[in-house]
Structure formats: structure tokens, C-alpha cells
Scaffold this active site. Structure first.
Site, PDB file in Angstrom:
ATOM      1  N   GLU A  57      79.771  19.088  -8.104  1.00 53.72           N
ATOM      2  CA  GLU A  57      81.175  19.513  -8.070  1.00 53.72           C
ATOM      3  C   GLU A  57      81.972  18.860  -9.204  1.00 53.72           C
ATOM      4  O   GLU A  57      82.861  19.477  -9.779  1.00 53.72           O
ATOM      5  CB  GLU A  57      81.848  19.248  -6.714  1.00 53.72           C
ATOM      6  CG  GLU A  57      81.668  17.883  -6.115  1.00 53.72           C
ATOM      7  CD  GLU A  57      80.406  17.744  -5.278  1.00 53.72           C
ATOM      8  OE1 GLU A  57      79.542  18.646  -5.363  1.00 53.72           O
ATOM      9  OE2 GLU A  57      80.276  16.736  -4.577  1.00 53.72           O
ATOM     10  N   THR A 199      37.137  14.564  -1.949  1.00 51.59           N
ATOM     11  CA  THR A 199      37.449  15.617  -2.923  1.00 51.59           C
ATOM     12  C   THR A 199      37.523  15.032  -4.328  1.00 51.59           C
ATOM     13  O   THR A 199      37.014  15.628  -5.291  1.00 51.59           O
ATOM     14  CB  THR A 199      38.784  16.288  -2.555  1.00 51.59           C
ATOM     15  OG1 THR A 199      38.632  16.873  -1.263  1.00 51.59           O
ATOM     16  CG2 THR A 199      39.194  17.343  -3.546  1.00 51.59           C
ATOM     17  N   GLU A 301      45.991  18.835  -0.644  1.00 52.68           N
ATOM     18  CA  GLU A 301      45.041  19.868  -1.091  1.00 52.68           C
ATOM     19  C   GLU A 301      43.639  19.677  -0.523  1.00 52.68           C
ATOM     20  O   GLU A 301      42.684  20.230  -1.029  1.00 52.68           O
ATOM     21  CB  GLU A 301      45.006  19.900  -2.621  1.00 52.68           C
ATOM     22  CG  GLU A 301      46.323  20.340  -3.233  1.00 52.68           C
ATOM     23  CD  GLU A 301      46.145  21.066  -4.549  1.00 52.68           C
ATOM     24  OE1 GLU A 301      45.033  21.496  -4.879  1.00 52.68           O
ATOM     25  OE2 GLU A 301      47.153  21.187  -5.259  1.00 52.68           O
TER      26      GLU A 301
HETATM   27  N1  LIG Z   1      38.480  24.937  -1.083  1.00 51.54           N
HETATM   28  C1  LIG Z   1      39.399  24.001  -1.052  1.00 51.54           C
HETATM   29  O1  LIG Z   1      40.609  24.259  -0.902  1.00 51.54           O
HETATM   30  C2  LIG Z   1      38.997  22.567  -1.177  1.00 51.54           C
HETATM   31  C3  LIG Z   1      39.989  21.609  -1.411  1.00 51.54           C
HETATM   32  C4  LIG Z   1      39.615  20.274  -1.464  1.00 51.54           C
HETATM   33  C5  LIG Z   1      38.280  19.933  -1.288  1.00 51.54           C
HETATM   34  N2  LIG Z   1      37.351  20.879  -1.096  1.00 51.54           N
HETATM   35  C6  LIG Z   1      35.936  20.498  -0.868  1.00 51.54           C
HETATM   36  O2  LIG Z   1      35.923  19.639   0.256  1.00 51.54           O
HETATM   37  C7  LIG Z   1      34.854  18.704   0.122  1.00 51.54           C
HETATM   38  C8  LIG Z   1      35.437  17.302   0.295  1.00 51.54           C
HETATM   39  O3  LIG Z   1      36.033  17.224   1.555  1.00 51.54           O
HETATM   40  P1  LIG Z   1      35.756  16.027   2.537  1.00 51.54           P
HETATM   41  O4  LIG Z   1      36.240  16.425   3.870  1.00 51.54           O
HETATM   42  O5  LIG Z   1      34.340  15.594   2.366  1.00 51.54           O
HETATM   43  O6  LIG Z   1      36.616  14.853   1.901  1.00 51.54           O
HETATM   44  P2  LIG Z   1      38.184  14.548   1.801  1.00 51.54           P
HETATM   45  O7  LIG Z   1      38.912  15.033   2.985  1.00 51.54           O
HETATM   46  O8  LIG Z   1      38.649  14.953   0.449  1.00 51.54           O
HETATM   47  O9  LIG Z   1      38.135  12.973   1.797  1.00 51.54           O
HETATM   48  C9  LIG Z   1      37.734  12.310   2.953  1.00 51.54           C
HETATM   49  C10 LIG Z   1      37.731  10.837   2.734  1.00 51.54           C
HETATM   50  O10 LIG Z   1      39.061  10.404   2.474  1.00 51.54           O
HETATM   51  C11 LIG Z   1      39.202   9.084   2.940  1.00 51.54           C
HETATM   52  N3  LIG Z   1      40.357   8.963   3.828  1.00 51.54           N
HETATM   53  C12 LIG Z   1      41.245   7.953   3.800  1.00 51.54           C
HETATM   54  N4  LIG Z   1      42.113   8.051   4.768  1.00 51.54           N
HETATM   55  C13 LIG Z   1      41.779   9.156   5.469  1.00 51.54           C
HETATM   56  C14 LIG Z   1      42.300   9.746   6.629  1.00 51.54           C
HETATM   57  N5  LIG Z   1      43.339   9.218   7.279  1.00 51.54           N
HETATM   58  N6  LIG Z   1      41.725  10.861   7.093  1.00 51.54           N
HETATM   59  C15 LIG Z   1      40.673  11.415   6.467  1.00 51.54           C
HETATM   60  N7  LIG Z   1      40.124  10.880   5.374  1.00 51.54           N
HETATM   61  C16 LIG Z   1      40.664   9.749   4.876  1.00 51.54           C
HETATM   62  C17 LIG Z   1      37.943   8.765   3.747  1.00 51.54           C
HETATM   63  O11 LIG Z   1      37.104   7.944   2.953  1.00 51.54           O
HETATM   64  P3  LIG Z   1      37.364   6.351   2.963  1.00 51.54           P
HETATM   65  O12 LIG Z   1      37.268   5.935   4.403  1.00 51.54           O
HETATM   66  O13 LIG Z   1      36.348   5.793   2.082  1.00 51.54           O
HETATM   67  O14 LIG Z   1      38.738   6.187   2.460  1.00 51.54           O
HETATM   68  C18 LIG Z   1      37.286  10.098   3.945  1.00 51.54           C
HETATM   69  O15 LIG Z   1      35.880  10.030   4.041  1.00 51.54           O
HETATM   70  C19 LIG Z   1      34.268  18.920  -1.240  1.00 51.54           C
HETATM   71  O16 LIG Z   1      33.096  19.690  -1.127  1.00 51.54           O
HETATM   72  C20 LIG Z   1      35.339  19.698  -1.977  1.00 51.54           C
HETATM   73  O17 LIG Z   1      34.800  20.508  -2.982  1.00 51.54           O
HETATM   74  C21 LIG Z   1      37.666  22.199  -1.036  1.00 51.54           C
END
Ligand SMILES: NC(=O)c1ccc[n+]([C@@H]2O[C@H](COP(=O)([O-])OP(=O)(O)OC[C@H]3O[C@@H](n4cnc5c(N)ncnc54)[C@H](OP(=O)(O)O)[C@@H]3O)[C@@H](O)[C@H]2O)c1
Length: 374
Positions: A57, A199, A301
Site C-alpha cells: 500500500e 531417493t 517429491e
Molecule cells: N516416481 C517418483 O515420483 C519417485 C520420486 C522419488 C523417488 N522415487 C523412487 O523411489 C525409490 C526411493 O524411495 P525409498 O522409499 O526407498 O526412499 P526415500 O523415501 O527417498 O528415503 C527413505 C529414507 O529416508 C530416510 N528418512 C529419514 N527420515 C525419514 C522419515 N521420517 N520417514 C521416512 N524416511 C526417512 C530413511 O533413511 P535414514 O534412516 O538413513 O535416514 C529412509 O530409509 C527410488 O527407486 C526412486 O527412484 C520415485
């Protein structure tokens, strides 16, 4: 006020809202002001371009110069009511007789204060003009002010069978180029973009916004990695570019100190966050920390585990799902969201009033999430 005047008020407010949307001045809310002449013509328009700028404003009044008799002011949000704020005084000094306000300040200590002061000074003040749209404009800021949490959008790009990656963990690309352009636009409207360490390790994403998607002004969104044990390597793309774009690593209290030092030396900021009983970064505490860092809106993401924690905690406000007409299988791997899930479909989190769009060869469904059990 007759119907034509009311229509003009709403039209002008929509004009002001569109003006405000051209910038992302986080941690302050988007805001705009129009100085309108006695015949309804816009004499001056101003919006908050960044957080260093106070109230639009003041800029609109200054830009108008000579203010004709009978002019009015259209404000997307009530002016600040702090003692040191010049807004109310400037409006009174400018001789403006009418103010139309979209949304009241959500801060309980300030709410309605400036509007009341203007009314007491004898101005005609209309509050809640295009109120739903004006409140939507400041929804993220409203959430930070009232709950200490940012607005959270969860993005999933999945196959028809609900998978986000192949059996080898590949997710580039599940969806087509049109969907990826939309994701860029979603990023451009956020202050932070977050992924889990799973990821970050498997996809090595940059998590930046391409220049041609930067439709709104504002600082580049910070990249955030949920990484309890600080496993992120220094050759990860987000670390290699940490001096150019802010990179925040959310770690547990007991993550190794030397790993923190290496990431800090590489330009990252490491934040120690309270942990869950399962020994992971607590998503709620992490979101509070992001709000404290000035993040009004964050885009999560993935991947599946982080999305699962978010939904289990009822913490996602919006869901943006891109569904590709492909089938990925594979046996035994988790779906797009890795969590216990509800007992019955009726208890599932859902998009309340979903919008569906065709996005190239994919479907894009999005909207606000409701949690029936909560
Ligand atoms: N198509 C899509 O939109 C898309 C997007 C993203 C990923 N992806 C795919 O998804 C896969 C990866 O996914 P993901 O489920 O294995 O891994 P993520 O969800 O990316 O990561 C999980 C890790 O994050 C850490 N983390 C820390 N705090 C957390 C919490 N409160 N809750 C959950 N995780 C937490 C944990 O490891 P620590 O305990 O060591 O911290 C856990 O193991 C890959 O294959 C990727 O290519 C696809």
C-alpha cells in the site's frame, strides 16, 4: 453498495490477487495494493516483490503521486497493525476515503486491528472482498502463523499399478515430458523441495527449477534431504551445487560429527532434528524447523518411505499425482507410498475435491488431502 459496485470491487480484488501472485516473497505473504480512482480506474498497482519490501500500500500510494478526490484502495490483505507500521498513517494522510480488503491478518494479535483503526478514523472499510480467493493467496503463510508448519504438497509420479520405480529402482522416467514440466512449475511455487535419502542415493536428483519454469519471482527453493545418519555423499548433485542453491540436510541427533563437517565444508547446512522412536528424523519436527527457516510451502517429491511417514502423520495438505499408462510390477517391492495404510478404503486419506487433467499421455490428479480418521 449496489450490485455493480460490488462486482467492480470483486473484479479489482481479483486484479490485485493476480498482481500479488507474480512474486513469492517468503517468509512474508504475497500481497498487492491497487490505488483506484473515483471512476474505478487503476491509478497505481504494487505488489510485494521480496521479503525486504514491507507493505505494497505504501508503494502504491507513492507511485500514484497526486491522489484524486474520491480514490480508494484495494488491498489483498489487511495492512500491518504494528506500532511502527506506517501503513495506516499513510492511508489516512493520503486522504483515501474507502478501503477494500480481501483477507484479515491471521495473526491473532493483529487480526482486524488495522481495519478497525481505519474505520474509527471514518473510512469506509469493506472486509472479505473475494475473500475465499484472498485467503487462498495467503494460505501457506496462514498455516505457518497459526500452526508453525509450512504448507506441504506431496508429489507422486506413478504407474497404473501404483509403482514409482522399476525392479532395479529406476524412476527416470515414469511419466512423460509434459508431467515433468508441471513438476517444474510446482517446484517454482515452493520455498523448499524435499526427498528422502533413498531417493537422493538412487536418483541423484538436482532438485532445481529450470529457468523457463520460473514464472514467479522469488529466491530459488532450498533443496532438503531427510538423512538421519548423514549418508549423503559429497559427489551427490545437490552437494556439488550447494554453493549455488541452498542445500539443507536434516539429520538425527546421533549422526556422525565428521560426516556433518564434510557436508558443511561442501556448502550444505546440516540441521539436527528430533528423532522418532524408530530412529528416524521426525517429519513433524522437521517441518517445524523448515517453517522456522522461512519456508511457507514445501514440495515433498518422495520416495515411498518419506511419503509414507508424511501420510501416516497426516502432514500432507495437498497431493499431486501423475499417473502414467504403464505397468511396472515388480513383485515384493513397495508401492508409491510405503506405510501401514488404513483398514478400509473409507478410512483412506483422499483428495477431497480432485481436479483431473490430461497431461501429455499421463493423468494429473491434484487437490487438498483429507484424513477421515483424524
Ligand atoms: N516416481 C517418483 O515420483 C519417485 C520420486 C522419488 C523417488 N522415487 C523412487 O523411489 C525409490 C526411493 O524411495 P525409498 O522409499 O526407498 O526412499 P526415500 O523415501 O527417498 O528415503 C527413505 C529414507 O529416508 C530416510 N528418512 C529419514 N527420515 C525419514 C522419515 N521420517 N520417514 C521416512 N524416511 C526417512 C530413511 O533413511 P535414514 O534412516 O538413513 O535416514 C529412509 O530409509 C527410488 O527407486 C526412486 O527412484 C520415485
Amino acid at each position: 453498495m449496489n450490485e455493480a459496485e460490488r462486482d467492480l470491487d470483486v473484479r479489482l480484488m481479483r486484479h490485485a490477487i493476480a498482481e500479488a501472485r507474480s512474486a513469492r516473497p517468503s517468509p512474508l505473504p504475497p500481497a498487492a495494493a491497487l490505488l483506484v480512482g473515483p471512476d474505478g480506474e487503476v491509478i497505481a498497482a504494487a505488489h510485494r516483490a521480496d521479503a525486504t519490501q514491507d507493505s505494497p500500500e505504501l508503494a502504491a500510494i507513492e507511485a500514484a503521486g497526486e491522489i484524486p478526490e474520491g480514490s480508494s484502495l484495494v488491498l489483498t490483505i489487511e495492512p500491518p497493525n504494528e506500532e511502527d507500521s506506517e501503513s495506516v498513517d499513510a492511508i489516512l494522510k493520503a486522504g483515501i476515503k474507502r478501503v477494500s480488503i480481501g483477507a484479515i491478518d491471521p495473526n491473532p494479535e493483529a487480526a482486524g486491528g488495522a481495519a478497525t483503526r481505519l474505520k474509527e478514523a471514518g473510512l469506509s472499510v469493506e472486509v472479505g472482498v473475494a475473500g475465499g480467493e484472498a485467503r487462498a493467496l495467503i494460505a501457506a503463510w496462514h498455516k505457518v502463523v497459526t500452526q508453525g508448519l509450512p504448507q506441504v504438497a506431496l508429489k507422486l509420479a506413478l504407474s497404473l499399478d501404483g509403482r514409482i520405480a522399476t525392479r532395479t529402482g529406476e524412476s527416470k522416467w515414469v511419466t512423460g515430458p509434459e508431467a515433468r514440466v508441471k513438476v517444474q512449475q510446482l517446484r517454482a511455487h515452493c520455498d523448499a523441495i524435499a526427498v528422502g535419502i533413498g531417493t537422493a542415493l538412487s536418483d541423484d536428483p538436482r532438485l532445481t527449477v529450470r529457468d523457463d519454469a520460473l514464472l514467479v519471482g522469488g529466491r530459488a527453493p532450498s533443496r532438503v534431504v531427510f538423512d538421519t545418519k548423514l549418508r549423503l555423499p559429497t559427489n551427490a548433485r545437490v552437494v556439488e551445487t550447494a554453493h549455488e542453491v541452498p542445500t539443507w540436510i536434516l539429520a538425527g541427533a546421533d549422526a556422525p560429527q565428521d560426516a556433518e563437517q564434510i557436508l558443511v565444508d561442501a556448502g550444505c547446512e546440516v540441521m539436527r532434528i528430533a528423532m522418532t522412536a524408530e530412529g528416524r528424523v521426525d517429519v513433524g519436527a522437521a517441518l517445524q524447523q523448515l517453517a522456522a527457516k522461512g519456508v511457507l510451502r514445501v514440495l515433498i517429491e518422495g520416495g515411498a518411505e518419506l511419503a509414507g511417514s508424511l501420510l501416516a502423520g497426516c502432514l500432507a495438505d495437498e497431493l499431486h499425482g501423475f499417473v502414467a499408462p504403464i505397468l511396472l510390477g515388480p513383485r515384493g517391492r513397495p508401492g508409491a507410498v510405503d506405510w501401514a495404510g488404513p483398514d478400509k478404503p473409507a478410512d483412506a486419506p483422499r483428495i477431497v475435491d480432485p481436479s483431473w487433467e490430461v497431461c501429455g499421455k499421463d493423468a494429473y490428479v491434484y487437490g487438498r488431502v483429507a484424513y477421515p480418521e483424524s
